[in-house]
Design an enzyme around this catalytic site. Structure first.
Site, PDB file in Angstrom:
ATOM      1  N   SER A   1       0.845  -1.186   0.000  1.00 51.71           N
ATOM      2  CA  SER A   1       0.000   0.000   0.000  1.00 51.71           C
ATOM      3  C   SER A   1       0.881   1.237   0.000  1.00 51.71           C
ATOM      4  CB  SER A   1      -0.885  -0.003   1.256  1.00 51.71           C
ATOM      5  OG  SER A   1      -1.527   1.233   1.438  1.00 51.71           O
TER       6      SER A   1
ATOM      7  N   TYR B   1      -2.872  -0.655  10.639  1.00 50.72           N
ATOM      8  CA  TYR B   1      -2.683  -1.014   9.229  1.00 50.72           C
ATOM      9  C   TYR B   1      -1.360  -0.465   8.700  1.00 50.72           C
ATOM     10  CZ  TYR B   1      -3.688  -1.434   4.224  1.00 50.72           C
ATOM     11  OH  TYR B   1      -3.626  -1.732   2.887  1.00 50.72           O
TER      12      TYR B   1
END
Length: 338
Positions: free
Chosen positions: A143, A156
């Site tokens: 990501s 996250y």
């Protein structure tokens, strides 16, 4: 080195929904046998039917990627029932949408176990089967937040940062061993997946991805392209990903202040949060009695179906040739005009 052997057996973790689901659909069109790993039975059965309808073999396996023994058993079952694993795609995750101080220790630990250690367990099992044959590809789905942390997603962001460090160490070790097993990463932008409908959230308003938002198929195309050409260390998908990573390298302090000012509102709609929404941190939201969520989330009308940056990233030779031709043409025009 000769031409890399085309994959015949692929493994996708987090395959029941979102990016994993979209990637399974794309690989199924190639006739590749696909092992589909996830916790939710409803979503697993649905994606398995999609793979079979496309003409490929499907092996749905209920597994919690945080549990090493379950991942080991899944890997052996795949080898026994589908054959030698050629491609392993680590994609499964769960997390908490909340300020760090509102995230309970057990919740943070669980998110790290699924999102970070799940990749570690998956990679370990993939290597266990690939190393004796000295072939295979491992794709780590990353990501933009692996390089640039944002508020409300500490668990996250921490997990994705950890995956980068782990993968870099592993890549060096494989190079030292002169292994032909390839490991690459694909860093994704904000996506319209079910995660914003089923992640544990303590936000006062409904969670949303930070625009620009892309369709899961954009990520799937990049992941499959990376599996085809795993010689690159990593791929960036979406202009927003490139800007976040490069911006953090150039001016991290400026981004700190910008995200402190905008990051809370950017990740919430104007609607109040649903107190009865599911949360998949401990149990799958698409388990027994749950509904199939598919690949897309609740923001389809705002999701871009294509990314010019991702295409240019995958076709660097074409891009470089085009830019060179444009530069030569511009120089010739200037000379002629002068």
């Amino acid at each position: 080195m000769g031409r890399r052997r085309a994959a015949e057996v692929a493994v996708i973790t987090g395959a029941s929904a979102g990016v994993g689901r979209a990637t399974a659909r794309l690989l199924a069109r190639r006739g590749i046998a696909i092992a589909l790993l996830a916790r939710g039975r409803t979503g697993l059965d649905a994606v398995a039917e999609e793979v079979r309808a496309a003409g490929s073999r499907a092996l749905p396996v209920e597994v919690d990627m945080a549990e090493h023994d379950q991942v080991v058993a899944a890997g052996q079952r795949i080898e026994d029932e589908l054959g030698p694993i050629d491609l392993w795609i680590n994609n499964a995750f769960s997390s908490v949408l909340a300020p760090f101080r509102d995230t309970r220790p057990a919740e943070f630990e669980r998110a790290m176990q699924v999102t970070y250690l799940g990749y570690v367990h998956g990679t370990r099992v993939a290597l266990h089967h690939m190393t004796p044959r000295d072939r295979g590809v491992i794709v780590q789905v990353g990501s933009a937040l692996a390089y640039r942390g944002i508020p409300l997603q500490a668990a996250y962001c921490g997990a994705k940062h950890a995956i980068v460090g782990f993968t870099e160490s592993l890549r060096c070790e494989l190079m030292h061993e002169r292994s032909t097993i390839a490991v690459t990463m694909v860093h994704l932008p904000a996506l319209n997946t079910p995660q914003f409908d089923w992640l544990l959230s303590r936000l006062p308003r409904r969670a949303r991805p930070v625009p620009p938002i892309y369709a899961p198929a954009v990520a799937a195309r990049a992941i499959v392209a990376a599996a085809d050409r795993p010689g690159r260390r990593e791929y960036w998908v979406g202009a927003s990903t490139a800007l976040a990573i490069l911006g953090n390298r150039l001016a991290p302090g400026l981004l700190d202040r910008y995200l402190a000012r905008t990051g809370y509102d950017a990740q919430q709609t104007d609607r109040p949060a649903d107190p009865d929404r599911p949360a998949n941190l401990w149990l799958p939201a698409d388990g027994p009695g749950g509904r199939d969520r598919g690949a897309g989330g609740s923001f389809t009308d705002r999701a871009h179906r294509h990314s010019a940056q991702a295409w240019l990233s995958r076709h660097r030779l074409v891009t470089a040739t085009g830019l060179t031709a444009a530069a030569v043409g511009a120089l010739a025009w200037r000379r002629a005009a002068g």
